[in-house]
Design a protein around this motif. Sequence first.
Motif, PDB file in Angstrom:
ATOM      1  N   LEU A  99      18.833 -17.802 -30.197  1.00 54.70           N
ATOM      2  CA  LEU A  99      19.645 -17.549 -29.009  1.00 54.70           C
ATOM      3  C   LEU A  99      19.304 -18.518 -27.880  1.00 54.70           C
ATOM      4  O   LEU A  99      20.169 -18.857 -27.063  1.00 54.70           O
ATOM      5  N   ALA A 105      26.036 -18.551 -26.887  1.00 53.55           N
ATOM      6  CA  ALA A 105      26.423 -17.526 -27.854  1.00 53.55           C
ATOM      7  C   ALA A 105      26.853 -16.246 -27.157  1.00 53.55           C
ATOM      8  O   ALA A 105      26.154 -15.734 -26.275  1.00 53.55           O
ATOM      9  N   LEU A 107      26.605 -13.239 -27.858  1.00 55.80           N
ATOM     10  CA  LEU A 107      25.902 -12.360 -28.792  1.00 55.80           C
ATOM     11  C   LEU A 107      24.745 -11.665 -28.083  1.00 55.80           C
ATOM     12  O   LEU A 107      24.085 -12.235 -27.217  1.00 55.80           O
ATOM     13  N   ALA A 357      26.350 -15.765 -34.425  1.00 54.95           N
ATOM     14  CA  ALA A 357      26.890 -16.299 -33.177  1.00 54.95           C
ATOM     15  C   ALA A 357      28.057 -17.234 -33.432  1.00 54.95           C
ATOM     16  O   ALA A 357      29.067 -17.217 -32.710  1.00 54.95           O
TER      17      ALA A 357
END
Length: 424
Positions: A99, A105, A107, A357
């Motif tokens: 991440l 992303a 997400l 993602a």
Amino acid sequence: MIGFFRSSPLVRPHMRSLIKHAVSGTVVGVTALLAACNPTTLSGPGFGTGTNQPLTIAEPTGEVLGSGSVRVALLAPISAQGIFGQSGQALRNAAAMALQDYSSADLQVIVKDVGQNTSEASQQASKALAEGAQLVIGPLRSDAVKRAGMVLKPAGVPMIAFTTDTGAAAQGVYLINFSPENDVERIISYAASQGKRSLAAIVPQTPYGNIVEAALRQNAARYGVRVMTIENYKSGNQPDPFGLQNAAEQIAKLKDQIDAVFVPEAAAAVSAAQLLAGQGVRNKSVTFLGTGQWDQPTITREPMLDGAWYPAPPRVLRNLDGRTIGFDSFARRYAAQFGSEPPRVASLAYDSVILAAALVAQAGERRFAADTLTDPNGFIGFGDGFFRFRRDGTSQRSLAIMQISKGSSSIVSDAPMSAAGLPK
């Protein structure tokens, strides 16, 4: 084709726009999954805004990574004792790295500690559902995967799990790890391509050995290799020396009829090679064949295994701009950030989060649907190269063939980087 990294000129400009910041002078090339053709329309509950999502989504409990709008869960044995706990923490760390690298992303990863008790896997899977997880990544152990799957499959929420036990695979339960079946298929197909036609095998009397033996028989028949004998031995912390000795004696009787000896278990490889040499079966007359378990210095340093072949995931890869990616690159970055060497499974967690993602970015409501996850053209991960999921939950992974020579190993057959390089 769908891939984390792709060289097609049709997608190159898009990929450049997704390459992230430089770390210590080396670009961390983290890109979205890219599709060469429009995905088909998919339907079914449990994906995207599926109708079986809870009407009221609970706030996540525990650690949350990222702040995107799409929620996935990571089930990891973080509080388990010993190596499982260490691996669980590494899975969490790798997810955080992913991440960080894919900073755009959309997400959010909710981290769920499944601990040591496999019953905790089903409880944490239930919590993940209640908290709106649309995909679950993990767990690690086979029994935990099965427990979590019993919760997730009725809800239609897919899982990307880390176990190597293909018995845990099912529709909607996808295994991203390297399986014994993959190892056997790759080494036997390569041996056949190099003219090996008759082999003997030394296989442990274990569940792993049973899987390997079945795969050996299947692939030997497929590739035209005759299995002259399969000798068994008892395996534990130390392989049974009497069983290995007996196996060597039996194989020695066939030494004029074989051109290869397959020893899948790394713990037995050195002893087996030495015992066979004592019986006149040497690496000058036969080629020793192994599995991914052999990818360690204790094996490559054994003189009796000089010339041996074994399959292994590629440790070094090149992305479309020629920069180095692969597990070695991942491991260096992980160690710099967390102060320790990562276990091999950590890069799979990294790739799983990047996959999630990227699918969110590319596939919309179809992001985690079965036909999206099982695209036959597959994916190319940052850490471990090409792979694809089958509809039954098993996967095919891209493996190189390594040859042992003078205390080290080198690639003699590259890992395929597209579906065209894998068996049908």
